[in-house]
Design an enzyme around this catalytic site. Structure first.
Site, PDB file in Angstrom:
ATOM      1  CG  HIS A  82      -1.788   1.240   1.200  1.00 18.39           C
ATOM      2  ND1 HIS A  82      -2.938   1.193   0.567  1.00 18.39           N
ATOM      3  CD2 HIS A  82      -1.700   2.390   1.834  1.00 18.39           C
ATOM      4  CE1 HIS A  82      -3.670   2.448   0.888  1.00 18.39           C
ATOM      5  NE2 HIS A  82      -2.732   3.059   1.583  1.00 18.39           N
ATOM      6  CG  ASP A 161     -12.125   4.059   5.776  1.00 15.76           C
ATOM      7  OD1 ASP A 161     -11.767   5.079   6.555  1.00 15.76           O
ATOM      8  OD2 ASP A 161     -11.860   3.988   4.507  1.00 15.76           O
ATOM      9  NE  ARG A 168     -10.661  10.826   9.227  1.00 14.17           N
ATOM     10  CZ  ARG A 168      -9.750  10.019   8.494  1.00 14.17           C
ATOM     11  NH1 ARG A 168      -9.929   8.809   7.911  1.00 14.17           N
ATOM     12  NH2 ARG A 168      -8.542  10.373   8.190  1.00 14.17           N
ATOM     13  CB  SER A 183      -8.628   5.632   7.295  1.00 13.42           C
ATOM     14  OG  SER A 183      -9.395   5.418   6.021  1.00 13.42           O
ATOM     15  CE  LYS A 187      -9.254   2.661   2.995  1.00 15.16           C
ATOM     16  NZ  LYS A 187      -9.367   4.028   2.760  1.00 15.16           N
TER      17      LYS A 187
HETATM   18  N1  URA Z   1      -6.179   7.250   2.687  1.00 14.01           N
HETATM   19  C1  URA Z   1      -7.142   6.623   3.127  1.00 14.01           C
HETATM   20  O1  URA Z   1      -7.378   5.679   2.848  1.00 14.01           O
HETATM   21  N2  URA Z   1      -7.710   6.885   4.681  1.00 14.01           N
HETATM   22  C2  URA Z   1      -7.306   8.037   5.168  1.00 14.01           C
HETATM   23  O2  URA Z   1      -7.479   8.552   6.267  1.00 14.01           O
HETATM   24  C3  URA Z   1      -6.189   9.034   4.451  1.00 14.01           C
HETATM   25  C4  URA Z   1      -5.768   8.522   3.233  1.00 14.01           C
END
Ligand code: URA
Length: 433
Positions: A82, A161, A168, A183, A187
């Protein structure tokens, strides 16, 4: 359990329990807890932060809100990567084939680009015929056959999320490390890979502007991954200027292919190599010296390039892109050099501004539903520390629209800062954890 008390506890600086986080987040997803209460809680987290345990619990609650992708029936050691997002970041396109050619399994769900950062899915879709929208069965079958596949994220991974992120975004609570870490990890953990390597970017084109914040984010995510039983590693890498030279979808595919041929830019190859080595090490198939030579050999023997061709073909893309990228990939109508207004050294490049210039040309999206033009973008010819003469080209703009070209050129020139004093090149990798 009263939602008011959960907020009060966080407001007063105490950690929330897992049960409290469950009540808050699950209630929010169901529609029982209103936006205004979750907004207040988010702001309390923004100022009072979270403990490592809270972060891990929040991640688990969000992870459990949606679908999980079980990879246990796939062959081999499953590895995932990631990146926190950058400009010109085409590492996945280089890394995936290297890793799969070494016998590891790369089953990756990727995102589309938004704002100044690009997305892997948009880059791959620049290859004519390439399909990123795959049913699960086809995705698994390609992974088993080729050793790698890359598909778009399904709508059902971590829906909590998605809802929380949207809130947010409008309550000025995006940039809190625990919230970002949980967050991203909710994922990542939804996909059942054995190994995860994180590339946390830092600098003008990154979420984390300082190395200290990037280190803290990397450590928070490593901790969450370990608490969830994954083998996980992280690098903190530079995003004070674009990675490689190309920014824009087809241009980046071309640069990734050049890199797999051993002719790519040094920084792109170096970062891909370091991440690949971490994966090989975590998979336990080699020690550190062997890992380095295995990765090197995968590129310079042509094995990784061959794997890239198999992968492109398996997902419906035209494999001629490997031999003849120029004739297969979409090309822009115009190509203009941008010349240096002064002489000296490149002192700074605002990577975010370069990303925005590319977005103006059509390479990225300002809003989620914007259309992408795969052929446009920027080639960065001069990077930080390079000597430049007045009138020398510093970049090339690939455009399909003259008005957009003018706007992009203006932003690009503003992104560059020159100095008469020699400037050091920034470090590429600040940490490897
Ligand atoms: N990328 C994400 O998936 N979540 C965040 O909070 C910031 C960047």
């Amino acid at each position: 359990m009263r939602i008011y008390d959960i907020i009060l506890k966080k407001r007063n600086g105490y950690p929330n329990t897992k049960e409290e986080l469950q009540a808050l987040i699950e209630g929010y997803v169901k529609g029982d807890v209103p936006d205004y209460q979750v907004s207040a809680w988010l702001m309390a987290v923004y100022f009072n932060h979270m403990t490592a345990e809270e972060r891990s619990d929040l991640t688990e609650v969000m992870l459990n809100s949606g679908e999980k992708i079980d990879l246990s029936h796939l062959k081999g050691v499953k590895v995932d990567k990631h990146s926190t997002g950058g400009v010109g970041d085409k590492v996945t396109l280089v890394l995936g084939p290297i890793i799969a050619s070494l016998g590891l399994t790369f089953a990756k769900l990727s995102g589309r680009g938004l704002g100044h950062t690009g997305g892997t899915i948009d880059k791959l879709e620049a290859i004519p015929g390439f399909r990123t929208s795959l049913e699960k069965e086809e995705f698994f079958s390609i992974v088993n056959r080729v050793g790698m596949a890359v598909a778009g994220q399904t709508a059902n991974v971590a829906p909590a999320d998605k809802k929380l992120y949207a809130l947010r975004d409008v309550t000025a609570t995006v940039d809190e490390i625990s919230l970002i870490a949980s967050s991203i990890m909710s994922k990542k953990l939804a996909v059942g890979s054995d190994i995860i390597v994180l590339d946390v970017k830092t600098g003008s084109g990154a979420f984390m502007k300082t190395v200290e914040d990037a280190r803290a984010l990397a450590q928070a995510m490593l901790d969450i991954g370990k608490r969830h039983g994954r083998k996980i590693s992280a690098v903190v890498s530079d995003m004070n200027q674009p990675l490689g030279t190309m920014v824009g979808n087809a241009l980046e595919v071309k640069e990734a292919i050049e890199t797999l041929k051993g002719n790519g830019p040094a920084d792109l190859f170096e970062l891909s190599r370091v991440i690949a080595e971490r994966m090989v090490l975590l998979a336990g198939i080699a020690d550190s010296a062997e890992a380095k030579s295995m990765v090197h050999e995968a590129v310079f023997s042509g094995k990784a390039l061959k794997k890239f061709a198999e992968f492109v073909q398996a997902q419906g893309g035209d494999p001629k892109v490997i031999e003849e990228p120029e004739s297969v990939l979409p090309k822009s109508r115009y190509e203009f050099e941008v010349r240096c207004p002064t002489e000296g050294y490149v002192k700074n490049i605002d990577a975010q501004e370069i990303g925005i210039s590319a977005m103006i040309l059509g390479a990225g999206r300002e809003k989620k539903d914007d259309h992408i033009d795969p052929s446009v973008g920027i080639k960065v010819l001069k990077k930080i520390g390079d000597r430049v003469e007045k009138g020398e080209p510093i970049a090339v703009i690939y455009a399909n629209d003259l008005d957009k070209y003018e706007r992009a050129k203006e932003r690009l020139l503003e992104a560059y800062e020159f100095s008469s004093i020699e400037t050091l090149k920034p470090k590429l990798i600040y940490e490897v954890y």
